[in-house]
Motif scaffolding. Sequence first.
Motif, short mmCIF file in Angstrom:
data_model
loop_
_atom_site.label_atom_id
_atom_site.label_comp_id
_atom_site.label_asym_id
_atom_site.label_seq_id
_atom_site.Cartn_x
_atom_site.Cartn_y
_atom_site.Cartn_z
N ARG A 161 0.83 -1.21 0.00
CA ARG A 161 0.00 0.00 0.00
C ARG A 161 0.86 1.26 0.00
O ARG A 161 0.57 2.22 -0.72
CB ARG A 161 -0.96 -0.03 1.19
N LEU A 162 1.92 1.27 0.79
CA LEU A 162 2.79 2.44 0.80
C LEU A 162 3.49 2.62 -0.55
O LEU A 162 3.60 3.74 -1.05
CB LEU A 162 3.83 2.32 1.90
N ARG A 201 0.95 3.93 -3.13
CA ARG A 201 0.62 5.35 -2.89
C ARG A 201 1.79 6.24 -3.30
O ARG A 201 1.59 7.29 -3.91
CB ARG A 201 0.26 5.56 -1.42
N THR A 248 1.42 8.87 -6.46
CA THR A 248 1.57 10.30 -6.20
C THR A 248 2.71 10.88 -7.01
O THR A 248 2.61 11.98 -7.57
CB THR A 248 1.83 10.54 -4.70
N ALA A 299 0.69 12.25 1.16
CA ALA A 299 0.02 11.07 0.61
C ALA A 299 0.34 9.83 1.45
O ALA A 299 -0.55 9.01 1.74
CB ALA A 299 0.45 10.85 -0.84
N LEU A 300 1.60 9.67 1.86
CA LEU A 300 1.98 8.52 2.68
C LEU A 300 1.31 8.59 4.05
O LEU A 300 0.86 7.58 4.59
CB LEU A 300 3.50 8.47 2.83
N ARG A 331 -1.57 9.92 4.76
CA ARG A 331 -2.97 9.54 4.60
C ARG A 331 -3.11 8.02 4.50
O ARG A 331 -4.04 7.43 5.08
CB ARG A 331 -3.56 10.21 3.36
N GLU A 332 -2.20 7.40 3.78
CA GLU A 332 -2.26 5.94 3.65
C GLU A 332 -2.02 5.28 5.00
O GLU A 332 -2.69 4.30 5.35
CB GLU A 332 -1.22 5.46 2.64
N GLU A 348 -5.13 5.46 7.11
CA GLU A 348 -6.13 4.50 6.66
C GLU A 348 -5.77 3.08 7.10
O GLU A 348 -6.65 2.30 7.51
CB GLU A 348 -6.26 4.56 5.14
#
Length: 325
Positions: free
Chosen positions: A163-164, A167, A171, A284-285, A287-288, A291
């Motif tokens: 996921r990281l 993302r 981005t 962005a990281l 936010r991931e 989540e």
Amino acid sequence: MGARALILGAGPGAVGLAQLLMRAGYAPELCEPDPDAARRLGDLLARAGVDLPLVTGTGDPEAAALAIEAMEEEAGATRQAHLQALLHRCDPAVPVLSTSLSHLPARAIGFRLAAPMQLRPLVEIAAGPIAPADQIGALFALARAMERRPVAAPVGRPSIASRLSARLAGTAEQLLMQGAIPHELDEAMVARGWDLGLFEAQDLIGLAASAAILPQSARPISSRMVAEGRLGKTAGVGWYRYPGGGGAVIDPLIEDLIREEAWFAEVPQRRWSGPEMLAHLLDALRREVSEMLADGTAASLAEVQTVCAAGLGFSGGLEVDPAEG
């Protein structure tokens, strides 16, 4: 002579895995079903002076103490078919691994090494539905013997590293479409704590493999690069050029390619500073991470930081609000 490890696949990841297994005391054997691919790999190994047994075909998993599907260059259905064949042919006492964590069948175990392997020591281990517990424990010990950093990965959903990485790559591609310059973004990342900029890392991994973590609609630039044969360092050109197989050299042609893709997509471009690009990447990281902490993919912020350092090469810290961890 150590225990025999059969590795099905002949890409860079399979070769790197074989060398790490030798470090752990195994006797690896590379098996490539495609004769042309096997011949190319044999030539490559000979030129590099790498002494690894190479077999054309699927080898003899019945005689192996460890069997691994590592066919990163193949489509998912092909990989699944070969993994199922290994499971069918191997004794149940023999661990059967896949370097993919997706769609693990029966007793297979996911064993994915972070790339580039020479820089990133992370190994993600995910157990299939009925994978024996003793085999899973043995694989954590194997990873440590390979001088890797093992972590447990979830089954049936993307891992923290997946996921990281997705993302980060998505981005960065958006930033390029809006006018960012690849080598400037890489330089800003290294200054902030990455061991290597994203685009140079993708060149080392190979564009075909690194781009595949995103859906095609989210990677117009890297998709075009793959289609044009800009596959990374092994091809001599990717985000950078590699004259004579040496170090990365800035390629002005990549900026023309990016501008064309932005024009086709009607995305306006502007000049970006290093701090601006970093702010977008880190936001962005973060936010991931928030989540993943909320949905249970990550148990703690400390776990995320471990994966960041060992799997993404980023030791600078994400500075997520501790209350979220």
